[in-house]
Design a protein around this motif. Structure first.
Motif, PDB file in Angstrom:
ATOM      1  N   PRO A 247       0.559  -1.350   0.009  1.00  0.00           N
ATOM      2  CA  PRO A 247      -0.093   0.001  -0.089  1.00  0.00           C
ATOM      3  C   PRO A 247       1.285   1.389   0.138  1.00  0.00           C
ATOM      4  CG  PRO A 247      -1.156  -1.474   1.718  1.00  0.00           C
ATOM      5  CD  PRO A 247       0.085  -2.459   0.481  1.00  0.00           C
ATOM      6  N   GLY A 248       2.055   1.714   0.890  1.00  0.00           N
ATOM      7  CA  GLY A 248       2.617   2.564   0.462  1.00  0.00           C
ATOM      8  C   GLY A 248       3.391   3.137   0.008  1.00  0.00           C
ATOM      9  N   ARG A 249       3.149   1.954  -1.330  1.00  0.00           N
ATOM     10  CA  ARG A 249       4.388   2.455  -3.024  1.00  0.00           C
ATOM     11  C   ARG A 249       3.520   2.874  -3.947  1.00  0.00           C
ATOM     12  NH1 ARG A 249       8.947   0.271  -3.118  1.00  0.00           N
ATOM     13  NH2 ARG A 249       8.791   0.770  -5.965  1.00  0.00           N
ATOM     14  N   LEU A 250       1.914   2.523  -3.163  1.00  0.00           N
ATOM     15  CA  LEU A 250       1.372   3.387  -4.464  1.00  0.00           C
ATOM     16  C   LEU A 250       0.899   4.930  -3.537  1.00  0.00           C
ATOM     17  CD1 LEU A 250      -2.102   0.917  -3.973  1.00  0.00           C
ATOM     18  CD2 LEU A 250      -0.472   0.958  -6.328  1.00  0.00           C
ATOM     19  N   VAL A 251       0.460   4.692  -2.468  1.00  0.00           N
ATOM     20  CA  VAL A 251       0.431   6.051  -1.607  1.00  0.00           C
ATOM     21  C   VAL A 251       0.820   6.121   0.016  1.00  0.00           C
ATOM     22  CG1 VAL A 251      -0.987   8.127  -0.765  1.00  0.00           C
ATOM     23  CG2 VAL A 251      -1.151   7.253  -2.652  1.00  0.00           C
ATOM     24  N   PRO A 252       1.819   6.581   0.006  1.00  0.00           N
ATOM     25  CA  PRO A 252       2.487   6.379   1.116  1.00  0.00           C
ATOM     26  C   PRO A 252       1.036   7.042   2.142  1.00  0.00           C
ATOM     27  CG  PRO A 252       4.349   7.666   0.059  1.00  0.00           C
ATOM     28  CD  PRO A 252       3.053   7.600  -0.910  1.00  0.00           C
ATOM     29  N   ASP A 253       1.678   6.891   4.018  1.00  0.00           N
ATOM     30  CA  ASP A 253       0.460   6.922   4.606  1.00  0.00           C
ATOM     31  C   ASP A 253       0.601   8.828   4.849  1.00  0.00           C
ATOM     32  OD1 ASP A 253       0.009   4.435   5.672  1.00  0.00           O
ATOM     33  OD2 ASP A 253       1.064   4.480   7.716  1.00  0.00           O
ATOM     34  N   ARG A 254       2.034   8.832   4.939  1.00  0.00           N
ATOM     35  CA  ARG A 254       2.424  10.471   5.032  1.00  0.00           C
ATOM     36  C   ARG A 254       2.009  11.037   4.208  1.00  0.00           C
ATOM     37  NH1 ARG A 254       6.483   8.842   3.164  1.00  0.00           N
ATOM     38  NH2 ARG A 254       7.340   9.730   0.970  1.00  0.00           N
ATOM     39  N   SER A 255       1.525  10.789   2.871  1.00  0.00           N
ATOM     40  CA  SER A 255       0.578  11.208   1.769  1.00  0.00           C
ATOM     41  C   SER A 255      -1.005  12.088   2.327  1.00  0.00           C
ATOM     42  CB  SER A 255       1.125  10.966   0.609  1.00  0.00           C
ATOM     43  OG  SER A 255       2.307  10.802   0.451  1.00  0.00           O
ATOM     44  N   LEU A 256      -1.223  10.400   2.235  1.00  0.00           N
ATOM     45  CA  LEU A 256      -2.770  10.241   2.557  1.00  0.00           C
ATOM     46  C   LEU A 256      -3.001  11.055   3.527  1.00  0.00           C
ATOM     47  CD1 LEU A 256      -4.512   6.612   3.335  1.00  0.00           C
ATOM     48  CD2 LEU A 256      -5.155   8.699   4.351  1.00  0.00           C
ATOM     49  N   VAL A 257      -2.214  11.198   4.815  1.00  0.00           N
ATOM     50  CA  VAL A 257      -2.943  12.014   5.679  1.00  0.00           C
ATOM     51  C   VAL A 257      -2.929  13.451   5.671  1.00  0.00           C
ATOM     52  CG1 VAL A 257      -2.032  12.235   8.366  1.00  0.00           C
ATOM     53  CG2 VAL A 257      -1.988  10.539   7.777  1.00  0.00           C
ATOM     54  N   ALA A 258      -2.059  14.114   5.430  1.00  0.00           N
ATOM     55  CA  ALA A 258      -1.880  15.095   4.301  1.00  0.00           C
ATOM     56  C   ALA A 258      -2.373  15.585   3.023  1.00  0.00           C
ATOM     57  CB  ALA A 258      -0.461  15.952   3.409  1.00  0.00           C
ATOM     58  N   ALA A 259      -3.195  14.870   2.312  1.00  0.00           N
ATOM     59  CA  ALA A 259      -4.107  14.993   1.673  1.00  0.00           C
ATOM     60  C   ALA A 259      -6.136  15.240   2.533  1.00  0.00           C
ATOM     61  CB  ALA A 259      -4.543  13.391   0.761  1.00  0.00           C
ATOM     62  N   VAL A 260      -5.844  14.149   3.383  1.00  0.00           N
ATOM     63  CA  VAL A 260      -7.542  14.748   4.321  1.00  0.00           C
ATOM     64  C   VAL A 260      -7.054  15.920   4.711  1.00  0.00           C
ATOM     65  CG1 VAL A 260      -8.421  13.238   5.947  1.00  0.00           C
ATOM     66  CG2 VAL A 260      -7.185  11.635   4.723  1.00  0.00           C
ATOM     67  N   ALA A 261      -5.712  16.048   5.355  1.00  0.00           N
ATOM     68  CA  ALA A 261      -5.534  17.176   6.715  1.00  0.00           C
ATOM     69  C   ALA A 261      -5.944  18.101   5.639  1.00  0.00           C
ATOM     70  CB  ALA A 261      -4.309  17.766   7.146  1.00  0.00           C
ATOM     71  N   ALA A 262      -5.564  18.223   4.502  1.00  0.00           N
ATOM     72  CA  ALA A 262      -5.940  19.871   3.960  1.00  0.00           C
ATOM     73  C   ALA A 262      -7.292  19.584   2.935  1.00  0.00           C
ATOM     74  CB  ALA A 262      -5.046  19.730   1.995  1.00  0.00           C
ATOM     75  N   GLY A 263      -7.996  18.869   3.215  1.00  0.00           N
ATOM     76  CA  GLY A 263      -9.578  19.252   2.644  1.00  0.00           C
ATOM     77  C   GLY A 263      -9.867  19.407   1.323  1.00  0.00           C
ATOM     78  N   PRO A 264      -9.182  19.059   0.490  1.00  0.00           N
ATOM     79  CA  PRO A 264      -9.560  19.671  -0.944  1.00  0.00           C
ATOM     80  C   PRO A 264     -11.252  19.816  -1.415  1.00  0.00           C
ATOM     81  CG  PRO A 264      -7.900  17.158  -1.424  1.00  0.00           C
ATOM     82  CD  PRO A 264      -8.713  17.945   0.141  1.00  0.00           C
ATOM     83  N   LYS A 265     -11.671  20.869  -1.474  1.00  0.00           N
ATOM     84  CA  LYS A 265     -13.067  20.632  -1.928  1.00  0.00           C
ATOM     85  C   LYS A 265     -12.921  20.379  -3.790  1.00  0.00           C
ATOM     86  CE  LYS A 265     -13.814  23.191   1.906  1.00  0.00           C
ATOM     87  NZ  LYS A 265     -12.446  22.870   2.202  1.00  0.00           N
ATOM     88  N   THR A 266     -12.604  19.704  -4.069  1.00  0.00           N
ATOM     89  CA  THR A 266     -11.725  19.433  -5.505  1.00  0.00           C
ATOM     90  C   THR A 266     -11.309  18.468  -6.327  1.00  0.00           C
ATOM     91  OG1 THR A 266     -10.968  21.120  -6.457  1.00  0.00           O
ATOM     92  CG2 THR A 266     -13.513  21.749  -6.797  1.00  0.00           C
TER      93      THR A 266
END
Length: 410
Positions: A247-266
């Motif tokens: 899983p980490g080779r697809l999207v690392p944990d840190r990237s997943l958490v960063a994306a959720v924390a950023a809360g993109p609208k689109t």
């Protein structure tokens, strides 16, 4: 097959290693191994950092009088002939707990084992990696440059095969040297208990909510954010499983958490995030955006924190249960001093969680016998219990004494 040479003698010729990947060669190898005698050295190469599973991709076996055999595990349908050939022998591992689970998946289960890595810990050696242990016992320097290789690669390069073969080729000589040292130090029986525990230890049950193991989850705020993180984790896990990719080779944990924390609208905002990285971060952008949409719409919103049987952090003990804090502060240094006396790491003398649990909730009365029973219920071995129970009993008494009383009884 690779015919081995005595470890003390340098190789005079270059050896070409071959992976056994056909039924005929496999049966021939099993017959050769079965005709020899004595313990067998076993090692497993996986691809955990590259693949979704922790399955065995290469299994190395060495037996004196037979040689080294490198088995292509995915190409062998049934390992029963190998079990018949070596099943009643002692299997020698370096760090058995790493290899036993993947061997059990293919019904390769030894009756008894010897673990050179765990033995080195009990002996208090400063270096317990295979290279350090081989050098200490045999004076041979091993190159360890391929330890993190992708062992699902086919064909495997010759340099990798040599590395794999050397992982077992010297292991029986290492075992003999370590066994002698265990006898000399009076730790042979302790090691035998540890080996039996490794062999029979039940695997930890799978977590009910595996997504909560996401590294960095504590940075997500709010239950809705937790719902999005769960949806994202599930989407990544589904893709990882279907493609047999870590899983980490697809999207690392840190990237997943960063994306959720950023809360993109689109979806465009998600794709534009600099911290959203990974080989599948953009190629699977529709998948990830759908996870955001699903998480935001989910009506089954998870709790931010779930009940746990884990003990409170030690730093909180003085405020929540000061008497337990006093017991731990008295017992821990006493256990550490005894471990130093025995020349072994403290965690090998007694698992830290076992000590914390008996300090947090001691038996009543807290006699050495009662403490021993409590430690055994948590999983401590008999030899550990015999060593530490009197020490913990004395520490608990000291924890209830005034400074003057403690000085008088010292």
């Amino acid at each position: 097959m690779v015919v081995s040479h005595p470890p003390s003698e340098p190789r005079s010729t270059v050896i070409s290693y071959r992976v056994i990947d056909t039924a005929e060669d496999f049966l021939d190898a099993c017959r050769t191994l079965g005709a020899a005698s004595g313990p067998v050295a076993v090692d497993v190469e996986r691809a955990s950092g590259f693949r979704y599973s922790s399955r065995a991709y290469l299994i190395q076996v060495f037996r004196r009088g037979a040689g080294v055999f490198l088995f292509d595990a995915p190409e062998i349908d049934d390992f029963a002939p190998l079990m018949e050939a070596i099943g009643d022998a002692e299997w020698v591992f370096h760090a058995a707990t790493q290899d036993l689970p993947s061997l059990r998946e293919i019904d390769l289960v030894p009756e008894r084992i010897f673990d050179t890595e765990l033995s080195a810990r009990l002996l208090g050696w400063p270096g317990v990696g295979l290279g350090a242990v081989v050098e200490r016992t045999l004076g041979i320097v091993l190159k360890k440059e391929h330890s993190a290789a992708d062992w699902s690669t086919r064909p495997l390069p010759q340099a990798w095969l040599e590395y794999a073969a050397l992982d077992v080729e010297h292991l029986l000589d290492v075992r003999d040297a370590i066994a002698e040292e265990l006898d000399l130090t009076g730790k042979a029986d302790w090691a035998a208990e540890e080996f039996a525990d490794e062999l029979t230890r039940k695997p930890k049950p799978a977590p009910a909510e595996p997504w909560r193991k996401l590294n960095g989850l504590h940075k997500i705020r709010g239950r809705r954010g937790m719902a999005i993180a769960r949806a994202f984790w599930n989407a990544r896990d589904e893709l990882a499983r279907s493609t047999d990719t870590a899983p980490g080779r697809l999207v690392p944990d840190r990237s997943l958490v960063a994306a959720v924390a950023a809360g993109p609208k689109t979806k465009a905002e998600l794709g534009a995030l600099r911290d959203f990285t990974g080989r599948a971060s953009r190629t699977e952008i529709n998948r990830w955006w759908q996870a955001f949409v699903d998480g935001r719409a989910d009506t089954d919103i998870p709790l931010e924190r779930v009940p746990s049987d884990a003990l409170p952090p030690v730093r909180a003990w003085s405020g929540r249960r000061p008497e337990a804090d006093a017991r731990l502060k008295a017992a821990k240094p006493a256990i550490e001093a005894h471990a130093e006396f025995l020349s072994m790491p403290t965690e090998n003398l007694l698992t830290p969680d076992h000590l914390r649990r008996v300090c947090w909730q001691p038996p009543q009365p807290a006699t050495a016998e009662a403490i021993a029973a409590a430690l055994k219920s948590h999983g401590a071995r008999d030899w550990q219990v015999a060593q530490v129970s009197p020490i913990i009993e004395k520490a608990f008494v000291q924890a209830t004494q005034s400074p003057a009383e403690a000085t008088e009884s010292a």
